[in-house]
Design an enzyme around this catalytic site. Structure first.
Site, PDB file in Angstrom:
ATOM      1  N   ASN A 186     -22.638  35.150 -49.220  1.00 37.31           N
ATOM      2  CA  ASN A 186     -22.927  36.486 -48.673  1.00 37.31           C
ATOM      3  C   ASN A 186     -22.791  37.567 -49.739  1.00 37.31           C
ATOM      4  OD1 ASN A 186     -23.560  36.626 -45.673  1.00 37.31           O
ATOM      5  ND2 ASN A 186     -21.876  35.140 -45.714  1.00 37.31           N
ATOM      6  N   HIS A 214     -18.955  38.076 -39.588  1.00 37.78           N
ATOM      7  CA  HIS A 214     -18.278  37.015 -38.840  1.00 37.78           C
ATOM      8  C   HIS A 214     -19.327  36.072 -38.242  1.00 37.78           C
ATOM      9  CE1 HIS A 214     -15.084  35.107 -36.589  1.00 37.78           C
ATOM     10  NE2 HIS A 214     -15.861  35.147 -35.522  1.00 37.78           N
ATOM     11  N   GLU A 267     -27.004  35.211 -41.847  1.00 38.89           N
ATOM     12  CA  GLU A 267     -26.018  36.111 -42.444  1.00 38.89           C
ATOM     13  C   GLU A 267     -26.590  36.793 -43.683  1.00 38.89           C
ATOM     14  OE1 GLU A 267     -21.943  34.689 -42.851  1.00 38.89           O
ATOM     15  OE2 GLU A 267     -22.340  33.092 -41.417  1.00 38.89           O
TER      16      GLU A 267
HETATM   17  C1  GAR Z   1     -19.514  32.874 -43.780  1.00 36.79           C
HETATM   18  O1  GAR Z   1     -20.093  32.057 -42.800  1.00 36.79           O
HETATM   19  C2  GAR Z   1     -18.765  34.018 -43.136  1.00 36.79           C
HETATM   20  O2  GAR Z   1     -19.388  34.534 -41.991  1.00 36.79           O
HETATM   21  C3  GAR Z   1     -17.470  33.345 -42.786  1.00 36.79           C
HETATM   22  O3  GAR Z   1     -17.177  32.509 -43.876  1.00 36.79           O
HETATM   23  C4  GAR Z   1     -18.402  32.115 -44.513  1.00 36.79           C
HETATM   24  C5  GAR Z   1     -18.309  32.508 -45.962  1.00 36.79           C
HETATM   25  O4  GAR Z   1     -19.397  31.995 -46.689  1.00 36.79           O
HETATM   26  N1  GAR Z   1     -16.444  34.310 -42.571  1.00 36.79           N
HETATM   27  C6  GAR Z   1     -15.390  34.114 -41.795  1.00 36.79           C
HETATM   28  O5  GAR Z   1     -15.191  33.091 -41.176  1.00 36.79           O
HETATM   29  C7  GAR Z   1     -14.440  35.274 -41.732  1.00 36.79           C
HETATM   30  N2  GAR Z   1     -13.319  34.985 -40.914  1.00 36.79           N
HETATM   31  P1  GAR Z   1     -19.756  32.610 -48.115  1.00 36.79           P
HETATM   32  O6  GAR Z   1     -18.483  32.585 -48.960  1.00 36.79           O
HETATM   33  O7  GAR Z   1     -20.770  31.641 -48.663  1.00 36.79           O
HETATM   34  O8  GAR Z   1     -20.290  33.988 -47.932  1.00 36.79           O
END
Ligand code: GAR
Length: 195
Positions: A14, A109, A174
């Site tokens: 993200n 989230h 996302e």
């Molecule tokens: C994502 O899916 C985000 O929405 C989630 O962790 C992942 C991170 O992926 N966030 C949570 O669960 C927050 N409590 P990334 O490091 O590849 O962006």
């Protein structure tokens, strides 16, 4: 131009989507990438890009969240961010920190909030027999995964979907939703983005 601090704990996909979007006429620029985890893949990528990075390890502080947050605040100061984006940042933040950043800190989230705050969102959506699922960007308040909703992207759950498959499909959403919300947020536009 608004300066953005992005907080990551893991791979930082993200964060990459946000950074990639912040060029040209974008109302914001990445100021610093912050992690509680020196080994976060997101930190390695940010360094390669020549972005400023800072690691604030939570572990030496044990249960003392206030001390961890004081160190975060000190680490942010020289970068003077206007906005904080939490992007897979897996530490809970207390009111001491969230109140300081009220209206200036947002989070993504992986569920259609208010459903499934906390962890294991994909498994819980499947368990509940939901047919729709997705992700939410919201303003951060002291309550976990609460706060005004700034955008949501949704998808249909298919027969036979597993938590892993859903996680991947939601992550694709996302990467579209978060940059779209940040653009608006950086222009002080809180109209929810619906994808
Ligand atoms: C994502 O899916 C985000 O929405 C989630 O962790 C992942 C991170 O992926 N966030 C949570 O669960 C927050 N409590 P990334 O490091 O590849 O962006």
């Amino acid at each position: 131009t608004k300066k953005v601090a992005i907080f990551v704990s893991g791979g930082g996909s993200n964060m990459r989507a946000l950074v990639s979007d912040m060029s040209g006429d974008h109302p914001a620029r990445p100021a610093v990438i912050v992690s509680n985890n020196a080994n976060a893949g997101g930190i390695a990528w940010a360094k390669e890009q020549g972005l400023q990075t800072v690691v604030v390890d939570h572990r030496p502080h044990g249960a003392d969240r206030a001390a961890f947050e004081a160190e975060l605040t000190a680490a942010l100061a020289p970068h003077a961010p206007d906005i904080i984006c939490l992007a897979g940042f897996m530490r809970k933040l207390t009111a001491g920190f969230t109140d300081m950043w009220r209206g200036k800190m947002i989070n993504i989230h992986p569920s259609l909030l208010p459903k499934y705050k906390g962890l294991h969102t994909h498994a819980r959506a499947l368990e509940a027999g939901d047919t729709a699922h997705g992700c939410t960007v919201h303003e951060v308040t002291a309550a976990l995964d609460d706060g005004p909703i700034l955008g949501q992207a949704s998808l249909r759950i298919h027969e036979g979907d597993t938590a892993e498959v859903l996680a991947e499909r939601v992550l694709v959403l996302e990467h579209k939703l978060y940059p779209a919300v940040l653009r608006r947020f950086a222009e002080n536009d809180r109209t929810p983005v619906i994808l």
